[in-house]
Write an enzyme that holds these catalytic residues in place. Structure first.
Site, PDB file in Angstrom:
ATOM      1  N   SER A  77       5.895   8.331  14.172  1.00  0.00           N
ATOM      2  CA  SER A  77       6.831   8.282  14.427  1.00  0.00           C
ATOM      3  C   SER A  77       7.581   8.938  15.056  1.00  0.00           C
ATOM      4  CB  SER A  77       7.989   8.988  12.545  1.00  0.00           C
ATOM      5  OG  SER A  77       8.846   8.670  12.351  1.00  0.00           O
TER       6      SER A  77
ATOM      7  N   GLN B   9     -10.832  -0.063   0.814  1.00  0.00           N
ATOM      8  CA  GLN B   9     -11.364  -0.834   0.177  1.00  0.00           C
ATOM      9  C   GLN B   9      -9.523  -1.225  -1.123  1.00  0.00           C
ATOM     10  OE1 GLN B   9     -11.853   2.532   0.602  1.00  0.00           O
ATOM     11  NE2 GLN B   9     -11.950   3.455  -1.635  1.00  0.00           N
TER      12      GLN B   9
ATOM     13  N   TYR C 101       1.065  -1.480   0.462  1.00  0.00           N
ATOM     14  CA  TYR C 101      -0.154   0.237   0.089  1.00  0.00           C
ATOM     15  C   TYR C 101       0.913   1.078   0.124  1.00  0.00           C
ATOM     16  CZ  TYR C 101      -3.738   2.936   1.171  1.00  0.00           C
ATOM     17  OH  TYR C 101      -4.630   4.453   0.537  1.00  0.00           O
TER      18      TYR C 101
ATOM     19  N   GLN D  67      12.234  14.112  12.568  1.00  0.00           N
ATOM     20  CA  GLN D  67      11.407  13.288  13.247  1.00  0.00           C
ATOM     21  C   GLN D  67      10.465  14.205  12.723  1.00  0.00           C
ATOM     22  OE1 GLN D  67      10.333  10.455  13.098  1.00  0.00           O
ATOM     23  NE2 GLN D  67      12.532  10.628  12.392  1.00  0.00           N
TER      24      GLN D  67
ATOM     25  N   ASN E  16      -3.351   6.051   6.320  1.00  0.00           N
ATOM     26  CA  ASN E  16      -4.649   6.605   7.131  1.00  0.00           C
ATOM     27  C   ASN E  16      -4.771   5.403   8.514  1.00  0.00           C
ATOM     28  OD1 ASN E  16      -6.172   5.527   5.788  1.00  0.00           O
ATOM     29  ND2 ASN E  16      -7.202   7.491   5.127  1.00  0.00           N
TER      30      ASN E  16
ATOM     31  N   HIS F 151       8.043  15.057  10.626  1.00  0.00           N
ATOM     32  CA  HIS F 151       6.956  14.061   9.833  1.00  0.00           C
ATOM     33  C   HIS F 151       5.564  13.790   9.838  1.00  0.00           C
ATOM     34  CE1 HIS F 151       8.993  10.727   7.932  1.00  0.00           C
ATOM     35  NE2 HIS F 151      10.383  10.473   8.806  1.00  0.00           N
TER      36      HIS F 151
ATOM     37  N   GLU G 209      11.357   3.660  17.764  1.00  0.00           N
ATOM     38  CA  GLU G 209      11.831   3.483  16.714  1.00  0.00           C
ATOM     39  C   GLU G 209      12.818   3.358  15.862  1.00  0.00           C
ATOM     40  OE1 GLU G 209       9.750   5.850  14.211  1.00  0.00           O
ATOM     41  OE2 GLU G 209       9.361   4.765  12.150  1.00  0.00           O
ATOM     42  N   HIS G 210      13.523   4.852  16.670  1.00  0.00           N
ATOM     43  CA  HIS G 210      14.702   5.552  16.592  1.00  0.00           C
ATOM     44  C   HIS G 210      15.679   5.636  17.620  1.00  0.00           C
ATOM     45  CE1 HIS G 210      11.961   6.485  12.378  1.00  0.00           C
ATOM     46  NE2 HIS G 210      13.449   5.789  12.152  1.00  0.00           N
TER      47      HIS G 210
ATOM     48  N   HIS H   6      -5.213 -39.985  18.271  1.00  0.00           N
ATOM     49  CA  HIS H   6      -3.661 -39.702  17.600  1.00  0.00           C
ATOM     50  C   HIS H   6      -2.131 -41.217  18.673  1.00  0.00           C
ATOM     51  CE1 HIS H   6      -4.715 -35.744  17.945  1.00  0.00           C
ATOM     52  NE2 HIS H   6      -3.483 -35.326  17.453  1.00  0.00           N
TER      53      HIS H   6
ATOM     54  N   GLU I 269      -3.912 -37.876  27.193  1.00  0.00           N
ATOM     55  CA  GLU I 269      -3.942 -36.005  26.723  1.00  0.00           C
ATOM     56  C   GLU I 269      -5.453 -36.517  26.405  1.00  0.00           C
ATOM     57  OE1 GLU I 269      -1.962 -33.882  23.764  1.00  0.00           O
ATOM     58  OE2 GLU I 269      -0.812 -33.276  25.661  1.00  0.00           O
TER      59      GLU I 269
ATOM     60  N   ASP J 291      16.637   6.405   6.982  1.00  0.00           N
ATOM     61  CA  ASP J 291      14.932   6.758   6.307  1.00  0.00           C
ATOM     62  C   ASP J 291      15.886   6.410   4.598  1.00  0.00           C
ATOM     63  OD1 ASP J 291      14.173   7.176   8.322  1.00  0.00           O
ATOM     64  OD2 ASP J 291      14.388   9.637   7.805  1.00  0.00           O
TER      65      ASP J 291
END
Lengths: 433, 433
Positions: free
Chosen positions: B241, B195, B134, B263, B218, B266, B331-332, B424, B419, B365
């Protein structure tokens, strides 16, 4: 009247493609929508903590945590282990040793190198700090599940391994406790359901939060894990168990029938499918299943599963079965032929493959070593069995000096500017001097 | 009046523990509940296929797929690449080459061995058949994201790599198409939103289904991926981020200010945190940020982020910062000191670490090689950056002969009986002879 028995398909029949597509697309997973109820439980445990857990446990398990105790201590697990019949204890310990040895080979290697541009690049794996294992109560309280979930976590290096298991009416399964002792579980809590998963993920005053939750459970437990995915890591969403057996006519029909029934006895929604190139063998297996069913203690479940979801599929040659097997992407695949290698080479999608006539799937459920937590419902197309990696995470790292930044930094500046991110560009450009 | 600027904390202050805990627990992720709307879209696309996709695209993107075309063909991507300014093309190609080289080292090794019990045990990795990436339209349409998602899939060996990207009012981003050409994307569809994720997961008449869906989006896209987890594999749920910089007083304050702003620009929900042991340096960085903000094109976003979510934390010595960094699991993480190794050795939880004064996060990045899709929102406690493994799955396998089954089979029989799973047990016992 519809004769009792599984679906029979023949790849030479004109309607085969359509019938097989229907089999592939058949959903055996519960459509029971518990998402709203589960969301309410998660919200309540998050807000009210232990009080909510105690109340929900009293309501669903008929068990008063504040009276009977929240935890089962290590001494009780050790006592359960010491109380086992010796051959059963030896079997559990053999299983644990073999599972540990197999999973030890999954520990990923770190990397750290300097490339031709002078950039140091690497990756470092670390265990999560804490993991939780859900162990169902009742019919599905399996010590083998404890070993299969807990041992990979311990092999990964998880320092705090927490088990939750409901004890309806206070009843504890000693085999489960013994397995917890063998596997090195650090804490055992007598809670279950969505409230137990919520307690593990959010933490409460009593129960410190964990980072990963694994283990089987009913629809409520599965939905709780799904909703909490992202708050914690989880193993794959699990559906009904399934086996595909690809067998030629040289097998003993009774053996193959036993293999098919070993999945069918799990649950009415389980599925067992036989592919063979020998029509007489297909009939013989069908007859052997019928005969074995009559003597089976679990015949109620197994018969329902076999009649509702079972299938015997005749193909002209076994190689023709393999693309069909890939479409099913089965959890378990047996290749019961003298030389399974050519067929195995054709397999793209399967959770676990059992090669040859002397490798019944059940040996993998218990003692062989590989994990028995495997992708179901065609998820082997994209996911893997539980492993040490599910309890670890990778940190990538980089180190540049002025010369290396001089070589690759200008490209980063150009791309950052093209993306409209000037502060990104500037953080590199200021160092280029 | 509250002075403009980020939060300032000092580890020696009596209220520090509480203030830091508040910072750790602060949620910057959207609480917008789109789950019901997304569920309705998924259901509609599953039932109506292309017609639903076309209708929703017309409604949300103002774009008529049936008039303007559903796909962007390979020739259009190639044309976009050929039309790039040469230095920008070279930068994209350098990035792709380095990303490919780094991810090639992630390809897992198969295993196949016979243990001392005579049991053959192994694991075999295969790529998924098809993957979908995506790529958002609008502000966040980044060619670097195309490379970071698509190249690991191709390195894994994915044969069919599909990109979906909304083209609101028909507008196409040529940089994104050029990146698709470089990365080897096989299909590009002009669709977006929940969709598009539904079309990838379920398939439609036009669009064949995929096995894994990755890529940023999003709230609707993120929720669609979450709801479809299990139908397909997905990458981690992503949040805003974030960067943590651990820096001593020997750094140039302007460099560190630039890193924090990289950062902050962003998104208003991004977070930048500085730990330092030098109060004067902390003041100098704060001043440098203020000064750089005034000249920054993205100052609107960056200022909001820095003032709302930024923090400068003074510690007595940098080693003291490291357990605090672990609680943030950023994250960083930049370790801007002359010798970062001792601090790096203390890190347990971080998505990616940038070592030394000459390794600004932004170089990672774009061009360094490791993936920039990394766990956010404290998820580095249990998850990893995007990798080749996200596009592969492991099949375990077993082979026993009569002798091996004789050694370990009896233990499987004992456990299966304990069991309550007699079929089995029987599937093993019949072969023990």
């Amino acid at each position: 009247m519809q004769p009792e028995g599984p679906q029979r398909l023949d790849s030479r029949d004109p309607g085969f493609a359509e019938a097989f597509a229907t089999l592939v697309d058949a959903r055996r997973e519960s459509d029971e929508d518990v998402s709203r109820d589960v969301a309410a439980i998660l919200k309540r445990v998050r807000a009210e903590g232990d009080a909510a857990v105690a109340d929900l446990t009293s309501r669903f398990d008929g068990f008063d945590l504040d009276v009977s105790g929240w935890r089962i201590d290590a001494a009780a697990c050790r006592t359960a282990l010491d109380g086992l019949e010796p051959s059963l204890r030896a079997a559990l310990e053999l299983a644990a040793t073999r599972i540990r040895a197999y999973h030890a080979t999954q520990r990923p290697a770190d990397s750290d190198r300097v490339d031709e541009a002078g950039v140091r690049l690497g990756a470092r794996w670390r265990a999560v700090d804490a993991a939780g294992v859900y162990v169902p109560g009742g019919r599905a309280a399996y010590p083998s599940s404890v070993l299969m979930n807990a041992i990979p976590a311990k092999v990964a290096g998880v320092e705090r391994l927490v088990m939750v298991t409901p004890t309806p009416q206070g009843i504890v399964n000693p085999l489960v406790l013994a397995a917890a002792a063998i596997a090195g579980v650090d804490e055992v809590w007598r809670i279950g359901g969505a409230q137990a998963v919520a307690a593990l993920a959010y933490g409460t005053d009593r129960i410190a939060p964990v980072d990963v939750v694994t283990g089987p459970g009913n629809a409520w437990v599965a939905e709780a894990k799904r909703q909490l995915y992202g708050v914690v890591g989880i193993d794959m969403v699990a559906g009904p168990s399934e086996i595909v057996v690809v067998a030629d006519g040289e097998n003993d029909p009774a053996w193959i029938a036993a293999d098919l029934l070993s999945q069918a006895e799990h649950d009415p929604t389980s599925q067992s499918i036989l592919f063979t190139d020998d029509a007489a063998f297909a009939d013989a297996v069908a007859a052997a299943v019928t005969e074995q069913l009559d003597r089976l203690q679990t015949q109620g479940v197994a018969r329902t599963s076999w009649n509702a979801n079972g299938a015997i599929i005749l193909v002209e040659e076994l190689a023709q079965a393999m693309p069909l097997v890939d479409r099913l992407a089965p959890e378990h695949l047996e290749l019961a032929v003298a030389d399974p290698e050519p067929l195995f080479a054709m397999v793209r999608h399967a959770g676990s493959v059992f090669l040859g006539r002397m490798t019944p799937e059940a040996v993998g459920d218990y003692v062989a070593g590989p994990n028995h937590v495997l992708p179901t419902g065609r998820r082997a197309r994209f996911s893997s069995g539980l492993s040490v990696l599910d309890f670890m995470k990778r940190t990538s790292f980089l180190a540049l000096d002025a010369a290396a930044l001089g070589r690759i930094g200008p490209a980063a500046v150009a791309l950052a500017e093209a993306e409209g991110l000037p502060a990104h560009a500037r953080s590199v450009a200021v160092r280029l001097g």
